[in-house]
Design a protein around this motif. Structure first.
Motif, short mmCIF file in Angstrom:
data_model
loop_
_atom_site.label_atom_id
_atom_site.label_comp_id
_atom_site.label_asym_id
_atom_site.label_seq_id
_atom_site.Cartn_x
_atom_site.Cartn_y
_atom_site.Cartn_z
N GLU A 1 -6.90 -2.18 7.76
CA GLU A 1 -5.50 -2.33 7.36
C GLU A 1 -4.63 -1.25 8.01
OE1 GLU A 1 -5.93 -4.24 2.91
OE2 GLU A 1 -5.61 -2.09 3.07
N ALA B 1 -12.73 3.00 7.84
CA ALA B 1 -13.31 3.84 6.79
C ALA B 1 -14.12 5.00 7.33
CB ALA B 1 -14.17 2.98 5.85
N TYR C 1 -6.41 7.40 1.06
CA TYR C 1 -5.34 7.88 0.20
C TYR C 1 -4.65 9.00 0.97
CZ TYR C 1 -7.67 5.12 -3.29
OH TYR C 1 -8.23 4.06 -3.96
N LYS D 1 -11.67 3.71 1.13
CA LYS D 1 -10.22 3.48 1.20
C LYS D 1 -9.50 4.80 1.45
CE LYS D 1 -10.24 -0.67 -1.47
NZ LYS D 1 -9.44 -1.56 -2.23
N GLY E 1 -7.32 -0.13 3.01
CA GLY E 1 -8.68 -0.55 3.28
C GLY E 1 -9.01 -0.60 4.76
N ASP E 2 -10.29 -0.70 5.04
CA ASP E 2 -10.80 -0.78 6.40
C ASP E 2 -10.12 -1.95 7.13
OD1 ASP E 2 -13.07 0.40 8.11
OD2 ASP E 2 -13.33 -1.76 8.35
N LYS F 1 0.81 -1.22 0.00
CA LYS F 1 0.00 0.00 0.00
C LYS F 1 0.84 1.27 0.00
CE LYS F 1 -3.86 -2.27 0.32
NZ LYS F 1 -4.80 -2.32 -0.75
N GLY G 1 -4.92 3.46 -1.23
CA GLY G 1 -5.97 2.46 -1.16
C GLY G 1 -5.92 1.60 0.08
#
Length: 190
Positions: free
Chosen positions: A75, A93, A160, A158, A72-73, A51, A70
């Motif tokens: 991570e 998120a 950024y 996600k 993610g929830d 990532k 990106g």
């Protein structure tokens, strides 16, 4: 003797990271974010995160532009060695900008460095509403005072996040304009 140690250090580092020139022009970061560069940067390939991507102009200890793309929830921003005394922060998120900035703070102080968030405000990023934060960090290893600026947004659940950091003296001011221009040009690929 010193020359031999230098050659061994270079050989060791060559095995740990590869460097590739990126830009000028449009560059894709981790297949889902594009930025437009007015001049070249050096992409450091360390293979430790799917990532995150790190760029520099003068070397990693002198300036660093890091893209977290990106995330993610559930991570983390990147892989860290688990420590029993500290939790690795995970992205959710539903996080608000101040929570994302706090998550970043915990992440970059994992080694014992100190961190102070100086500012947090709404900003356009990645093609829409986002946020911008400024910070000061003192690296634990060498006590160098770093200045930094980050841009972030949540798109499609996600995260950024683009963060520029450099020593307060000389390198931060010298490369801030280039780093912010890259961050402001960021667009999530559809």
């Amino acid at each position: 003797m010193a020359r031999g140690l230098l050659i061994m250090l270079i050989a060791f580092l060559a095995g740990c990271a590869a460097v590739a020139r990126v830009g000028p022009g449009e560059v894709t970061v981790r297949e889902s974010l594009t930025v437009t560069l007015d001049s070249a940067w050096n992409r450091i390939e360390r293979g430790n995160s799917a990532k995150a991507e790190v760029w520099t102009t003068d070397g990693l200890t002198l300036d660093r532009l890091t893209f977290y793309v990106g995330v993610g929830d559930g991570e983390a921003l990147a892989e860290l060695q688990q420590r029993k005394d500290r939790q690795i922060p995970k992205f959710r998120a539903a996080m608000q900008p101040h929570e994302i900035a706090e998550m970043y703070e915990v992440f970059v102080t994992y080694d014992g460095s100190s961190f102070k968030r100086d500012k947090l405000a709404p900003a356009q990023f990645a093609g829409g509403e986002g946020f911008r934060f400024e910070f000061t960090r003192v690296r634990k290893g060498d006590e160098v005072e770093m200045r930094g600026v980050g841009y972030g947004a949540v798109r499609g659940g996600k995260l950024y996040l683009v963060v520029f950091e450099a020593p307060r003296i000389h390198y931060f001011v010298r490369n801030l304009g280039r780093a912010e221009a890259a961050a402001k040009s960021a667009r999530v690929r559809g």
